[in-house]
Scaffold this active site. Sequence first.
Site, PDB file in Angstrom:
ATOM      1  N   ASN A  56     -20.573   7.834 -10.195  1.00 17.16           N
ATOM      2  CA  ASN A  56     -20.173   9.023 -11.201  1.00 17.16           C
ATOM      3  C   ASN A  56     -19.924   8.118 -12.405  1.00 17.16           C
ATOM      4  O   ASN A  56     -19.255   7.138 -12.636  1.00 17.16           O
ATOM      5  CB  ASN A  56     -18.945   9.674 -10.580  1.00 17.16           C
ATOM      6  CG  ASN A  56     -18.954  11.012 -11.178  1.00 17.16           C
ATOM      7  OD1 ASN A  56     -18.292  11.020 -12.473  1.00 17.16           O
ATOM      8  ND2 ASN A  56     -19.516  12.120 -10.811  1.00 17.16           N
ATOM      9  N   CYS A 116     -18.704   4.818  -1.924  1.00 14.47           N
ATOM     10  CA  CYS A 116     -19.613   3.619  -1.236  1.00 14.47           C
ATOM     11  C   CYS A 116     -20.570   3.995  -0.013  1.00 14.47           C
ATOM     12  O   CYS A 116     -20.463   5.152   0.466  1.00 14.47           O
ATOM     13  CB  CYS A 116     -18.568   2.800  -0.678  1.00 14.47           C
ATOM     14  SG  CYS A 116     -17.677   1.834  -1.846  1.00 14.47           S
ATOM     15  N   GLU A 154     -21.088   3.087   2.662  1.00 13.40           N
ATOM     16  CA  GLU A 154     -20.481   3.277   3.991  1.00 13.40           C
ATOM     17  C   GLU A 154     -19.684   4.611   4.220  1.00 13.40           C
ATOM     18  O   GLU A 154     -19.938   5.129   5.296  1.00 13.40           O
ATOM     19  CB  GLU A 154     -19.609   2.182   4.273  1.00 13.40           C
ATOM     20  CG  GLU A 154     -20.024   0.635   4.035  1.00 13.40           C
ATOM     21  CD  GLU A 154     -20.012   0.166   2.774  1.00 13.40           C
ATOM     22  OE1 GLU A 154     -20.101   0.899   1.822  1.00 13.40           O
ATOM     23  OE2 GLU A 154     -19.430  -1.006   2.751  1.00 13.40           O
TER      24      GLU A 154
HETATM   25  N1  THU Z   1     -20.407  -0.248  -3.068  1.00 12.28           N
HETATM   26  C1  THU Z   1     -20.589  -0.023  -1.799  1.00 12.28           C
HETATM   27  O1  THU Z   1     -21.351   1.013  -1.627  1.00 12.28           O
HETATM   28  N2  THU Z   1     -20.089  -0.492  -0.512  1.00 12.28           N
HETATM   29  C2  THU Z   1     -19.169  -1.473  -0.698  1.00 12.28           C
HETATM   30  O2  THU Z   1     -18.550  -1.687   0.342  1.00 12.28           O
HETATM   31  C3  THU Z   1     -18.821  -1.884  -1.919  1.00 12.28           C
HETATM   32  C4  THU Z   1     -19.498  -1.390  -3.312  1.00 12.28           C
HETATM   33  C5  THU Z   1     -20.834   0.261  -4.149  1.00 12.28           C
HETATM   34  C6  THU Z   1     -19.910   0.943  -5.209  1.00 12.28           C
HETATM   35  C7  THU Z   1     -20.587   0.736  -6.540  1.00 12.28           C
HETATM   36  O3  THU Z   1     -21.588   1.812  -6.188  1.00 12.28           O
HETATM   37  C8  THU Z   1     -21.218  -0.554  -6.408  1.00 12.28           C
HETATM   38  O4  THU Z   1     -21.418  -0.956  -4.845  1.00 12.28           O
HETATM   39  C9  THU Z   1     -20.559  -1.627  -7.350  1.00 12.28           C
HETATM   40  O5  THU Z   1     -19.326  -1.613  -6.870  1.00 12.28           O
END
Ligand code: THU
Length: 139
Positions: A50, A58, A60
């Site tokens: 966003n 994230c 997960e």
């Molecule tokens: N991100 C995830 O989707 N999972 C994680 O465990 C760590 C980070 C994403 C969040 C953000 O969109 C991008 O990775 C960079 O931090």
Amino acid sequence: MIIKSAIIQKLIGAAKQAIPSAYCPYSHYPVGAAVLMGSGRIYRGCNVENSSFGLTCCAERVAIFNAISQGEKEIKALCIAARFAKPCGACRQVLWEFGSKDTLVLCIHLDPIRKKQRISRAKMSHLLPQPFNPSEAGL
Ligand code: THU
């Protein structure tokens, strides 16, 4: 609990399939995730960013919320796929909420240049040894 290798392969495939859906115009860091639930079903998620950066969710958590919103109760295994794949601290706590100390976490590190992948696996008890535990907190 032993999870059959064919199921593990499906879970890994699902996490990778989720990557192209990632909405990451700010970080350019796509992440895919998939959860294997108690029913045997697999649910996918990708990171959704966003412009107000703190609202980013994230991959997960998107996968977990997807599963829970479909009536699932229990996480057996989670797989995350990215250039460097490791669940963040917040996601570990959310995973704990619906998993157990034995929940399996698979991390697929993708190297797009060499077109290689490296897989690491860990139990929840290793990733989050001292969770905030609702029963201990009297919640
Ligand atoms: N991100 C995830 O989707 N999972 C994680 O465990 C760590 C980070 C994403 C969040 C953000 O969109 C991008 O990775 C960079 O931090």
